[in-house]
Design an enzyme around this catalytic site. Structure first.
Site, PDB file in Angstrom:
ATOM      1  CG  HIS A 174      -5.553  -2.049   0.020  1.00 24.58           C
ATOM      2  ND1 HIS A 174      -4.868  -2.112  -1.036  1.00 24.58           N
ATOM      3  CD2 HIS A 174      -5.010  -1.228   1.101  1.00 24.58           C
ATOM      4  CE1 HIS A 174      -3.723  -1.156  -0.956  1.00 24.58           C
ATOM      5  NE2 HIS A 174      -4.031  -0.930   0.358  1.00 24.58           N
TER       6      HIS A 174
ATOM      7  CB  SER B 218      -1.003   0.014   1.125  1.00 29.15           C
ATOM      8  OG  SER B 218      -1.804   0.852   1.039  1.00 29.15           O
TER       9      SER B 218
ATOM     10  CG  ASP C   7      -6.476  -3.710  -3.656  1.00 23.78           C
ATOM     11  OD1 ASP C   7      -7.328  -2.862  -3.470  1.00 23.78           O
ATOM     12  OD2 ASP C   7      -4.965  -3.363  -3.577  1.00 23.78           O
TER      13      ASP C   7
END
Lengths: 370, 370
Positions: free
Chosen positions: B348, B152, B315
């Site tokens: 995610h 991320s 995601d």
């Protein structure tokens, strides 16, 4: 060629009756706001019911005043020679109960207390909205409908009509709907709700009409708005453009997409009541075709009429697989079902943004039921 | 077999220097919080930098106290014999500037005013975080890194390292990242921001430490949380289960998914500062690999080392196509690039929830760069 229904008026009818709701509570008397377009034929057999979405109203076509900037919310669909052809059909659109657009909802006066219901209004299900619409049909002297059509919450109403009043509908057309609201969709409504609950002006629903919780409702609307769009439509519409009037390194600087959400959010409280928004969100969350049945299979076994379903590839609020779940059940039951997955970039809003992609598939279907 | 790094301590180093930021503003002195695991070899050539995500910290592995309930946030990855093997590598994890976990951020004292920065803290880019990490490398006497790895926001740091300090990195491993934050992702951060701005306790960032805008930050976190999950993971985890202690028709009744989001949201403000949350959200939104380059092509042309990329099918915050955009550019430039799309249901968060699905692909890659 004139393709508008022209000047129209919202009508109101009040039923001095008490409706038993799914919750077990009763609601009454009940006022419904509605509009009609076209002429009811002598056999009273050419009526179509159009159902609106979450924040919609009875004003689906035409204009209230000659100088109205915008026509009704589905004017592109309804009119002489249009997909829902008012030269042939008598079209009814009724505001749902729970809303704030003329039908009985949390802003209405509770006759028992002579004060607005606010949070004493009962929690509704979509099934209750449909039950109230039945009263309107009786009032108009209409036994059966050619079709019930609607998108999003309108699709839910169409499905409930088909299952619970199968003797009164000859077909249903659910667009961008779902057989039951997903936890993702509930989660999004949940944070929207919380945005309102957090607003000190909300006062547990007891805000003053002239001081509604504007910031909370605007934020709730912005959250909803994100769910109506799609990754692709946001790329197309905004990309990563930064607001021309802000510096990129301003703490409060905004990307275009932010400015848009904020602007639209802040317009919304001028047109919609906060408690109504919350009650309708709750009805959306509670929506489950199988409610009070053993299963989806059992629920859909009561659907007798042909159904025409649409889903949109980029709709991530009620994704295509959810419509397909319903369609598969109907097919397994040997029901007459037609389904189209429409390739569109505009997310859940596709049914409003790109009607030309699917409406030609509707005309033929309706005519076969007429 | 002992696979834990054992007891660890967060260390702090302050650099009496001013860093020129992307915004043109300067920041200094700069404190960085960091942890290290394993031993630096005699050649000082076996260091790996682990970069944390949005609300992460320097505590990636081991425990601070023997009775800590939980180890560091990536303990499953880092330790003797693990994917990032502390028997072989010297692992560094540094809290980013802008955070509130020990490194200089909006809660730090501004030496010019002797008061906390709050909103006078400069808006940061991820590039600035990496620039500050360079100081730490110098401090530790490390010229080059075996790899920079992170998920991320950590992936963004890895990419920035590879492009801007290509002489210091022998490989990068961006996981669940993006080449540039999409308008959808910005929109979600935008409503999270607004949730905080709407909280009267926020006071434009001048809240009292003991009275932070808890409701606003909790809601902001809940919005983020939705974006970290997926439709499928919510179905698996919550379905449409209704809270056992609420009535289905209670206005304030909650589905399980709502209760979960609320609970997690309300825990968050105990651990994280609101202004830091906002500054890091801003850095995420501003993230664009091509910033100050002509194009993504130009930016990636500066990447000299092999790179290993992971994306996750479910995601929707940084969807696979965004990682693939970067990978395609690198391939077109003839760079050494390896990409794996991992089938995972956890959105995610997959990179934290299902490491076993992809970490075996990391060990070999790292060993080849060692």
């Amino acid at each position: 060629m004139n393709t508008s229904v022209g000047l129209v008026t919202t009508e109101y009818v009040t039923f001095d009756t008490e409706l038993r709701l799914e919750s077990g509570r009763v609601l009454g008397p009940i006022t419904l706001a509605y509009e009609t377009y076209g002429q009811l034929n002598a056999e009273r057999s050419n009526a179509i019911l159009v159902c609106h979405a979450w924040t919609g109203d009875a004003h689906a076509a035409g204009r209230h005043h000659p100088d109205d900037r915008k026509p009704g919310w589905w004017d592109g669909m309804i009119g002489p020679g249009k997909v829902i052809d008012t030269d042939r059909y008598f079209v009814i659109c009724s505001n749902t109960i729970g809303s704030c657009k003329g039908s009985t909802g949390p802003t209405s006066i509770n006759p028992r207390t002579e004060k607005p219901y606010r949070l004493s209004f009962p929690v509704l299900m979509v099934r209750d909205m449909v039950r109230a619409q039945q009263l309107l049909l009786d009032h108009l002297g209409i036994d059966t409908l050619v079709t019930v059509i609607g998108g999003s919450m309108g699709a839910m109403q169409a499905v409930e009509w088909g299952i619970h009043y199968s003797e009164r509908v000859r077909s249903i057309i659910p667009i961008a709907g779902t057989a039951r609201t997903s936890p993702m969709s509930i989660a999004l409504n949940s944070v929207a709700r919380q945005a309102i609950f957090n607003d000190p002006l909300w006062k547990k629903g007891n805000y003053r009409t002239e001081h509604p919780p504007t910031d909370g409702l605007a934020l709730a609307r912005a959250i909803g708005h994100i769910a109506f769009l799609s990754d692709t439509s946001m790329h197309l519409k905004f990309g990563r453009r930064y607001s021309a009037r802000d510096g990129l390194f301003d703490f409060f600087g905004q990307f275009e997409v932010e400015r848009y959400l904020e602007y639209n959010g802040h317009n919304f409280p001028q047109h919609f009541d906060t408690n109504s928004f919350l009650y309708l969100a709750k009805a959306l969350d509670l929506y489950d075709t199988a409610w009070n049945f053993e299963s989806l299979q059992e629920a859909f076994s009561y659907l007798q009429c042909p159904s025409l379903w649409f889903a949109f590839t980029s709709d991530w609020l009620y994704p295509p697989y959810q419509t397909e779940e319903a369609v598969e059940v109907l097919r397994s039951l040997g029901k007459h079902v037609e389904y189209h997955l429409i390739d569109s970039d505009y997310g859940h809003d596709s049914f409003l943004v790109e009607p030309e992609k699917f409406t030609h598939l509707i005309s033929h279907f309706i005519d076969r039921q007429a």
